[in-house]
Structures are given as structure tokens and as C-alpha cells.
Design a protein around this motif. Structure first.
Motif, PDB file in Angstrom:
ATOM      1  N   GLU A 189       4.401   1.574   6.716  1.00 50.97           N
ATOM      2  CA  GLU A 189       5.573   1.376   6.081  1.00 50.97           C
ATOM      3  C   GLU A 189       6.909   1.587   6.939  1.00 50.97           C
ATOM      4  O   GLU A 189       7.935   0.943   6.878  1.00 50.97           O
ATOM      5  N   SER A 242       6.944  -3.276   3.925  1.00 46.61           N
ATOM      6  CA  SER A 242       6.639  -1.923   4.182  1.00 46.61           C
ATOM      7  C   SER A 242       6.095  -1.035   3.164  1.00 46.61           C
ATOM      8  O   SER A 242       5.537  -0.072   3.404  1.00 46.61           O
ATOM      9  N   ILE A 243       6.076  -1.476   1.822  1.00 48.35           N
ATOM     10  CA  ILE A 243       5.787  -0.641   0.643  1.00 48.35           C
ATOM     11  C   ILE A 243       4.417  -1.510   0.023  1.00 48.35           C
ATOM     12  O   ILE A 243       3.838  -0.979  -0.824  1.00 48.35           O
TER      13      ILE A 243
END
Length: 437
Positions: free
Chosen positions: A406, A309-310
Motif C-alpha cells: 500500500e 495501493s488499497i
């Protein structure tokens, strides 16, 4: 009848037919995903440009629907029909389905609605082949390797990521470089299907374990309802599939924009890890138990999904993908083996119900991930009008899509955390019961 007597002399040939059929299903899944944009552009944009995106998504969904329905229908009838016939039927569907997709423009004769109908029939054909495959190869493998179900089912399902690798790399290095057409790519699906069907014609297939043990058709159908504990496995399978296959179908859409490399290559990398790791499932299961192994896997799965997600570069994407791959690599086949080991009287029907729950997860969860993504990109842009103004490109659009990716991966990262609690409780319960015994 003695269970051991069901193990055929041609067990090795039967197993590799199952492997080839599963590989064909994975290749079909990967190629359909890889050329879906080209199919939309060639077949739908000229006739229905305003709704072509929704239409190609719906068309791809028909394959999942065919998968779920054929799995549910074929599983209880496997011994009635015979595994040989279902393998041949699956192979034929992997030939007819792609043919209909390829020929849909010609058969549609320039009519957009007819072309779309034939395209959807081809997708349904691929889904029927997929579901029939899943309904067949798992109980057949459990029958010919009754003492090593977890290990052999994981080795069998190692060839799912192998098919993803071949299809994904073909899409990147053949189709994306304009070396071949989308029709050629879809036609590739038929090659292993022909080999598999022809090979199956030369072999005799065993009955499933439940039939070999004298369990009647009626008893098998009622067995899951007489054993309430069985139903925890379809419920868990819904969640494990949500953590494994749903993100796998989403990485190309979500990550291509954010990590500076094609998302399909992330999936290929993950599939390579899964192919290797599934060959070690047997020894790990004997060391930690199937539920213990699944419990441990939830930790890297949650970490990997959160890191995805990051992720904002190829390096961070690959680090995240490594953790996620180690987390989910055993989930699907080990869940099938765990349910069958504890409730063998449910036979192919029980395995089919667990797999059906996984198919439903794909059908329901993937659109929800997409909805989270869409809401997040509009939120980041400041509304629909603001997002529409970003469509010409630029850093603002990139930031909105990165935020959406994200949020979508963070939402699905919660699932392995829930699974950690469930597997932990199940592991503790079974351990205490063994200690009391």
C-alpha cells in the motif's frame, strides 16, 4: 532533400520489422523477469546463498544499464551506422545475450564467480539489444510516417504490451506448471530475433528526418542545447516512465501477496488494455492534441495507482489496473512523438535523449520503490527482529506485506498528480501562444 522523398516504397515492411524488434525486446523483458527466481535458485543459491537475492537484482539491473548506455550512444550515430546495421546488431544481441545466460553454468565450469560474470554479460547483451532497438525503431518510424507520428509510434509501441502478454502468460502456464525449464523460456527470446535479423537483411532502410532535411551531424548534436525548451521533454519523460514502467515492474512483487492472484497476471491484463488503446492514439491526438491527451491521462493514472495501493482482492486489483492502464497507455510513445514534432532538428539524438531519461527513471526509481516497501514492512512488523519472527508465515506477515505494498503504490501515485500540473501548464502555454498567433 524533400522530406517526403525519404518515405520508402517498402515502408510497410520496415514498420513491421520495427514492430517485431520491439516485440522481441518486450518478450525478453517479460521472460527475464519471470524466470529471475529460477536463475537465482539454480545459479546463485548454491554458491552464494546469503547474498543471492541482492546479486540477482543487480544482474537484472545490468540489462537496464545496457539499455540506457546503448540508447545514448546509438541514437546520434544512427544515420552514420545506418538503421539496417543497428537492427541487425540488436537482433544479434538478442541471440547472444540469452545464449550467454543459458550457457553460463556450463561456461562457468562449476565456479560461482565465473558463472555470475557470464550471467551478467548475458544481461548486458540483452540490455544492449534493447537500447539499440529503442534508438532505431522510433526515429525510423517517425521518418516513414512524418504526418502521423503520434498514431504510428503508439501502434508501434502497442507491441510492447503484446510482448509482455506473451512472455507473462508463457511464464505462468509453461514455466510455473513445470512444463518447460527456465533455459527453454530464455531460449524463446532468440526465435523472433532470428526472424527479425534475417528479414532486415532483405530490406533497405531510410535515413532519419533530420538527415533528410539536410541537418548535419554537428547541427543535430547541438540542436537540443540551442533550444532550451527541448529539455522539458526528457524531464517529463522521467516522470511519465516512473508512473508507467516502474509500477509495471513492481506489481508482481507487491500485489501477489495482497490480492490473491499472481501479480504478473495483473500486468498481462494491463498490457492487453494498452495494446488495444494504443491503436486509437492517432484519432485522439488529432482531437485533443498530444499534450491535451497526456493531460487527460494523468487523472486515471493517479486514481489507478492509488486504488492499486488499497486493492485486496482480484476484483479490486482489476478495477484499479483498468484505471491505471487507461492512464499510462499512451505516455511513452506520445512523449517521443511530441518532442520530435516540436524539435525535429534534434533528430534521432533528440528521441534518444528523451528515451534515455525514461531508462534512467527505471534505473533510479524502481530501487526507491523497493526501499519504501522494505521500510514499510519493517514498520508494520515493529522492527527488524519482529519481522524476522514473521518469516514463517501467518496472518501477521501477510498484513505487514500488504501495508508495504500500500505504501509503495501510494508513493508513486503522487507522480501523475505532478504530471497533471506540468501538462496543464504546458497545454495552457501552447494554447495561448496559438491564440496570439
Amino acid at each position: 532533400m524533400d522530406q517526403q522523398s525519404t518515405v520508402p516504397a517498402n515502408a510497410r515492411a520496415i514498420f513491421w520489422i520495427c514492430v517485431l524488434l520491439l516485440f522481441t525486446a518486450a518478450l525478453s523483458f517479460s521472460i527475464r523477469t519471470g524466470v529471475s527466481g529460477a536463475i537465482k535458485e539454480a545459479l546463485l543459491d548454491p554458491y552464494m546463498p546469503l547474498s543471492s537475492g541482492e546479486m540477482i537484482a543487480a544482474s537484472l539491473g545490468y540489462a537496464f544499464l545496457g539499455f540506457a548506455l546503448s540508447l545514448l550512444v546509438i541514437s546520434p550515430l544512427l544515420d552514420v551506422l545506418g538503421a539496417k546495421k543497428t537492427v541487425i546488431f540488436s537482433s544479434l544481441c538478442f541471440i547472444v545475450g540469452p545464449l550467454l545466460i543459458i550457457l553460463s553454468p556450463a561456461l562457468g565450469s562449476g565456479d560461482g564467480a565465473t558463472t555470475y560474470l557470464i550471467l551478467n554479460l548475458g544481461m548486458v547483451g540483452c540490455g544492449l539489444a534493447w537500447g539499440t532497438m529503442e534508438a532505431t525503431v522510433n526515429p525510423v518510424t517517425a521518418a516513414i510516417y512524418p504526418e502521423d507520428k503520434t498514431g504510428r509510434l503508439n501502434i508501434l509501441h502497442a507491441w510492447w504490451p503484446a510482448g509482455i502478454i506473451v512472455g507473462g502468460l508463457s511464464s505462468v502456464f509453461l514455466y510455473e506448471t513445470d512444463a518447460v525449464s527456465w533455459q527453454f523460456m530464455v531460449g524463446m527470446i532468440m526465435v523472433p530475433a532470428v526472424v527479425c535479423g534475417a528479414w532486415a537483411l532483405t530490406q533497405e532502410f531510410p535515413v532519419t528526418e533530420s538527415t533528410a532535411q539536410g541537418v548535419s551531424f554537428g547541427e543535430m548534436m547541438l540542436a537540443p542545447f540551442r533550444r532550451p525548451g527541448f529539455w522539458i521533454f526528457p524531464a517529463i519523460m522521467f516522470l511519465t516512465t516512473s508512473a508507467e514502467l516502474a509500477p509495471g515492474s513492481w506489481v508482481d512483487v507487491a500485489l501477489t501477496e495482497t490480492v490473491g492472484m499472481p501479480g504478473i497476471l495483473v500486468l498481462v491484463y494491463v498490457s492487453a488494455i494498452m495494446f488495444v488503446m494504443r491503436h486509437f492514439a492517432g484519432p485522439l491526438e488529432r482531437r485533443f492534441s498530444d499534450i491535451g491527451m497526456l493531460l487527460m491521462c494523468t487523472i486515471p493514472a493517479a486514481i489507478g495507482l492509488y486504488l492499486l495501493s488499497i486493492a485486496n482482492s482480484p476484483a479490486t486489483a482489476l478495477v484499479a489496473a483498468t484505471a491505471w492502464a487507461f492512464g499510462v497507455c499512451f505516455m511513452w510513445p506520445t512523449m517521443l512523438a511530441a518532442a520530435n514534432r516540436r524539435y525535429p532538428e534534434t533528430g534521432a539524438w533528440g528521441i534518444g535523449l528523451v528515451g534515455f531519461a525514461g531508462a534512467l527513471a527505471m534505473y533510479f526509481v524502481l530501487p526507491q520503490i523497493g526501499a519504501i516497501y522494505d521500510r514499510a514492512k519493517l514498520e508494520a512488523a515493529g522492527g527488524e527482529a519482529a519481522f524476522a519472527a514473521l518469516q514463517q508465515g501467518g496472518p501477521e506477515l501477510h498484513e505487514a506485506l500488504a501495508y508495504a505494498a500500500e505504501q509503495s503504490f501510494k508513493a508513486i501515485a503522487v507522480v501523475p498528480v505532478i504530471l497533471f500540473v506540468i501538462f496543464g501548464a504546458l497545454w495552457a502555454f501552447e494554447r495561448s501562444r496559438r491564440n496570439r498567433a
